[in-house]
Structures are given as C-alpha cells and as structure tokens.
Scaffold this active site. Structure first.
Site, PDB file in Angstrom:
ATOM      1  N   ARG A  78       0.862  -1.178   0.142  1.00  0.00           N
ATOM      2  CA  ARG A  78      -0.116  -0.021  -0.034  1.00  0.00           C
ATOM      3  C   ARG A  78       0.803   1.256   0.051  1.00  0.00           C
ATOM      4  O   ARG A  78       0.455   2.370  -0.271  1.00  0.00           O
ATOM      5  CB  ARG A  78      -1.262  -0.086   1.095  1.00  0.00           C
ATOM      6  N   GLU A  96       5.126 -10.369  14.402  1.00  0.00           N
ATOM      7  CA  GLU A  96       4.485 -10.819  15.612  1.00  0.00           C
ATOM      8  C   GLU A  96       4.012 -12.495  15.292  1.00  0.00           C
ATOM      9  O   GLU A  96       3.745 -13.109  16.162  1.00  0.00           O
ATOM     10  CB  GLU A  96       3.221 -10.048  16.196  1.00  0.00           C
TER      11      GLU A  96
END
Length: 233
Positions: free
Chosen positions: A120, A157
C-alpha cells in the site's frame, strides 16, 4: 394450512398490538408473480405512513478526511488499517496527497527519492513522488524484483518475513523519504530503513498515514525522524 393463512389469500392481519398496521394485500392490488411486498408496493399501506429514520446528508471526501480538532480524539477507523474507502474517493485521496506533499515540501528543501513499502505504500508513494517531481523506489517482498537485490529478513508478531530492494535503486548519499500507509509494531518499517542504510541512502523521514501509538512502533526506528498524519491509541 399454516397459521394465519386462508386458501387463496395472503397473510391475515396481525393481532399483535405492536404491529397493528400489518394487513393483507389490499383488494384489487394483487402483486405480479415473483414480486415481494414492500413499503412502496401497496401491500402494507399502514406502514407507508410511519416516519422513516432520517439519514444525515452525505459529506464530501475532503470533509470525511479532515482531521479532528485540536485536543479531540479522532473517530474510530474500521479495522484501523483499511484505507480502501479513502482510495475510492477521488476528493479525499487528492486531499491526502495534498497534505503529504505540503508536509514534505515544508520539511525538506532537498529530497531525491520517495521509497514505498509493499504494497500500500506504492499507492501513496507514486503520486506523491510525481507531485514532487522526483523518482520512486519500491521495496518489495522477496522474489518480486528483477536483477540484483539487497535482502533483509526480519521478525513479525506472527513469524518472519523478507524485504528486498534493487541494489542499484539508490545511489550513496541520496536523500529519501520512506512511505507506507500504516505503522503498527514497526518491524517492516525498521527493516526497510536497514535496507536503505545498506545502500548508503540518507533517510530523511519515515512517513505514514496512520500510526497505532499503543504498539509503539516508532520506538523501533532508532531515532530516524518519523511523521504520521493520524494517530490512534
């Protein structure tokens, strides 16, 4: 025959005191085959007189994108990271690029390249680079770029990822601004900074639309200047 139905007729009138307006299709107002009764079909004339909820008038894209007044908490964003509504609104998207262009021009009198992060960051970085009259460099996921590349592996993560930039995309000493849509935990942005440092670029700033401040991603950028247009806790 089901309850409330009579042969050759529609539903019987409701006996519920909360729904007194539900009535069968009025005599002489039979509906065409396959058409569902609606408020406008005449099937339920009593409901047509009920007040309908008034929707607020639509706002322009620029109004929807305006930041909150000073000291006020900004409105919640759906999913916090979805900029799709912004991209599909040409007025709001133009306002976004205007704001980013104004910020970069005011902050850096000399800049050579905009670097956009996959994916993006490409949508924001390319029009911004064109506005500024400078080049654009993509940083992509591994295996997407042709030719010789510089690669870095970093932790997320939920696992590991790899980013690449073409080895000759930036010349030593060139001044760059790294652009993405969102800063969350900061792992991807930090990895991109390390790649650009390997190419000996001068990183002027990391620039994003949205920052999730509670995740403290900017603290991972090792004192590289950072700017976010909107901040959410």
């Amino acid at each position: 025959m089901g309850a409330g139905l009579e042969p050759g007729r529609g539903p019987a009138a409701s006996s519920c005191p909360r729904c007194p307006s539900l009535a069968p299709v009025a005599p002489g107002r039979s509906l065409p085959w396959g058409q569902e009764p609606s408020l406008d079909s005449g099937a339920f004339p009593g409901l047509r007189s009920l007040p309908r909820a008034q929707e607020p008038p639509p706002r322009s894209g620029a109004e929807r994108f305006q930041s909150s007044p000073a000291g006020a908490s900004p409105p919640a964003l759906p999913h916090c990271s979805d900029i799709s509504p912004l991209l599909k609104d040409p007025v709001a998207f133009r306002a976004l690029i205007d704001l980013l262009e104004d910020h970069v021009r005011a902050s850096f009198p000399k800049i050579d390249l905009i670097v956009g992060l996959d994916s993006r960051g490409f949508l924001i970085g390319t029009p911004l680079a064109q506005r500024l009259g400078i080049g654009f460099v993509p940083v992509r996921k591994k295996g997407k770029l042709p030719g010789a590349t510089e690669c870095i592996s970093y932790s997320l993560e939920y696992g590991k990822a790899e980013l690449e930039v073409q080895s000759d995309a930036v010349e030593p000493g060139q001044k760059v601004v790294i652009v993405d849509d969102l800063l969350a935990t900061g792992g991807t942005m930090r990895a991109a900074c390390e790649l650009l440092k390997r190419l000996k670029a001068e990183i002027l700033e990391c620039l994003v639309i949205i920052e999730l401040k509670a995740l403290k991603g900017s603290e991972k950028l090792n004192s590289i200047p950072f700017y976010s247009l909107l901040q959410y806790d």
